[in-house]
Write an enzyme that holds these catalytic residues in place. Sequence first.
Site, PDB file in Angstrom:
ATOM      1  N   LYS A   1       0.846  -1.203   0.000  1.00  0.00           N
ATOM      2  CA  LYS A   1       0.000   0.000   0.000  1.00  0.00           C
ATOM      3  C   LYS A   1       0.878   1.248   0.000  1.00  0.00           C
ATOM      4  O   LYS A   1       1.543   1.559   0.994  1.00  0.00           O
ATOM      5  CB  LYS A   1      -0.892   0.053   1.248  1.00  0.00           C
ATOM      6  CG  LYS A   1      -1.926   1.171   1.123  1.00  0.00           C
ATOM      7  CD  LYS A   1      -2.622   1.474   2.427  1.00  0.00           C
ATOM      8  CE  LYS A   1      -1.917   2.531   3.245  1.00  0.00           C
ATOM      9  NZ  LYS A   1      -1.773   3.850   2.581  1.00  0.00           N
TER      10      LYS A   1
ATOM     11  N   GLY B   1       3.286   3.257  13.584  1.00  0.00           N
ATOM     12  CA  GLY B   1       3.994   1.991  13.808  1.00  0.00           C
ATOM     13  C   GLY B   1       3.418   1.238  15.003  1.00  0.00           C
ATOM     14  O   GLY B   1       3.249   0.012  14.960  1.00  0.00           O
TER      15      GLY B   1
ATOM     16  N   GLU C   1      10.243   0.704  10.126  1.00  0.00           N
ATOM     17  CA  GLU C   1      11.177   1.796   9.811  1.00  0.00           C
ATOM     18  C   GLU C   1      10.442   3.079  10.171  1.00  0.00           C
ATOM     19  O   GLU C   1       9.580   3.534   9.418  1.00  0.00           O
ATOM     20  CB  GLU C   1      11.519   1.790   8.319  1.00  0.00           C
ATOM     21  CG  GLU C   1      12.126   0.504   7.811  1.00  0.00           C
ATOM     22  CD  GLU C   1      13.544   0.282   8.302  1.00  0.00           C
ATOM     23  OE1 GLU C   1      14.131   1.204   8.890  1.00  0.00           O
ATOM     24  OE2 GLU C   1      14.044  -0.834   8.108  1.00  0.00           O
TER      25      GLU C   1
ATOM     26  N   CYS D   1      13.289  10.555   6.932  1.00  0.00           N
ATOM     27  CA  CYS D   1      13.410  10.040   8.298  1.00  0.00           C
ATOM     28  C   CYS D   1      14.822  10.228   8.826  1.00  0.00           C
ATOM     29  O   CYS D   1      15.024  10.418  10.009  1.00  0.00           O
ATOM     30  CB  CYS D   1      13.044   8.572   8.309  1.00  0.00           C
ATOM     31  SG  CYS D   1      13.961   7.655   7.067  1.00  0.00           S
TER      32      CYS D   1
ATOM     33  N   GLU E   1       9.815  15.044  15.800  1.00  0.00           N
ATOM     34  CA  GLU E   1      10.162  15.028  14.379  1.00  0.00           C
ATOM     35  C   GLU E   1       9.286  16.040  13.635  1.00  0.00           C
ATOM     36  O   GLU E   1       8.064  15.937  13.663  1.00  0.00           O
ATOM     37  CB  GLU E   1       9.923  13.627  13.823  1.00  0.00           C
ATOM     38  CG  GLU E   1      10.430  13.469  12.416  1.00  0.00           C
ATOM     39  CD  GLU E   1      10.125  12.079  11.854  1.00  0.00           C
ATOM     40  OE1 GLU E   1       9.018  11.572  12.091  1.00  0.00           O
ATOM     41  OE2 GLU E   1      10.999  11.527  11.167  1.00  0.00           O
TER      42      GLU E   1
END
Length: 489
Positions: A174, A232, A249, A283, A383
Amino acid sequence: MTVETRLFIGGEFVDAAAGGRIAVVNPHDGSELASIAEARAEDVDRAVEAAAAAFPGWSATPAMERGRLLLKLADAIEADTDGLARLESTDTGHPLRDSRALDVPRTAVTFRYFGGMADKVQGSVVPVEKGFLNYVMREPVGVVGQIVPWNFPLMFTSWKMGPALAAGNTVVLKPSELTPLSTLRVAELMRKVGFPPGVVNIVPGYGDKAGQRIAEHPGIHKVAFTGSTATGRKVVRASAGNLKRVQLELGGKGANIVFDDANIPAAVGGSAFAIFHNQGQACIAGSRLLLHDKIADEFLDRFLKLTRSIKLGDPLDAATEMGPLTSAMHRDRVVAFCKVARDEGGEVLTGGRPPERGDLARGFYVEPTVVRAKPADRVSQEEVFGPFVTVTTFRDEDEAVALANGTVYGLGGGLWTENLARAHRVARAFVSGMVWINSYKRVNPGSPFGGVRGSGYGREMGFEAMHDYTEAKSVWVNVDAKLPPFYPR
Ligand code: NAD
């Protein structure tokens, strides 16, 4: 170039069962690029059925033949460099110079690497007790689900599918609902070069429907996820039903340390690439600059000058060095972090807002942003995932290492020094999956990629990735052992 907008299931492009559509937007001007079919749970189910039906044949296909198809795909991607680069730039906002020089070639070399790897992954023979032979086979996991974000959609097709297919798994992938077009193009190329139907299935859709279904599906035995740390966690929870393997990840908050003995011009250029390449939507971005206080002023003068000179503009213009962010929502989020910084006493040294130029007014642009902040501030801990770098100073090596390791993340980090012993010492002290010395953001299909702690677990690339897409099966053979009677009668 005409783009495919339907789902790819069982070797065919098909409409979504419920007929939903998703508008894909050009981040340069906000116009609608395409309307694509929206996969929901029932479409994921169809894709898993197709992948399960293809699995026995694909896993039994000689590894060399699986590799040959991946090599052909790499060639087909290279041959389509111009079209794919333009498509990726129009869909994501990556400057065309980067899509041409980095995204497309890296996608091709990664498929090629795993094409070559397919027949090199071997089992082993274990030296066990006399009379027995024990060998270990590496077998594919089965149907694997793969969920990827919007920042490098083309490249991630190869990072995810390369090792999975080489190892004999079949795939349901996806892409992000925001950037599905290059992935559908890769599906077209896969069909063209002869991948059997069902080996790869592409189901663009929203995370809470298609993504969630992949994570929980009982017919999927491994899910490989790239995305935010928060999502995640949801994937891990959803995977618990059938205890599928999970590879994560996740996010990062890369520290980029500049010591007082660094080559300053090299560090300035490298640090700008570390954060501003791909508009900071990476990332592994070097999003925290840690500067030794002896060189901080000199470094910052040069760094700010370079930052202010970066050419923003239409991604399709060859002179553009920074394009728009990929979505309006994300642009707003990045800009909002300037207020967060100021509220905690931080200082925006440059950027922090959309550019004033009229020709960019409808796009999702943000000026490259440099913010002075304290280590505990939210902008130093969370982040931002945009062209937004924090600057903090340190006094000595121990303090630099403590600051570098002072977030919940552990993906990648860098350091600039001319002192060899310090370089290795600090690399060792980093709590992270990757370290770059006097460079930043290097990747190669042979080199393991991934993080620790809040940045996830498992590795992409290299033998590590092949390992993560296989299960070990230990087989015991009684060659000539005289077994004692277990139940003497
Ligand atoms: P995201 O977590 O919002 O979405 C990632 C993918 O997950 C998308 O395809 C999305 O549709 C899907 N998704 C959303 N909710 C889901 C759910 N409940 N179940 C299953 N799937 C779901 O992340 P994003 O905003 O698209 O991407 C940015 C994030 O990705 C950043 O945190 C970045 O650091 C991370 N990232 C990590 C790496 C790495 O290799 N470590 C690489 C690139 C990006």
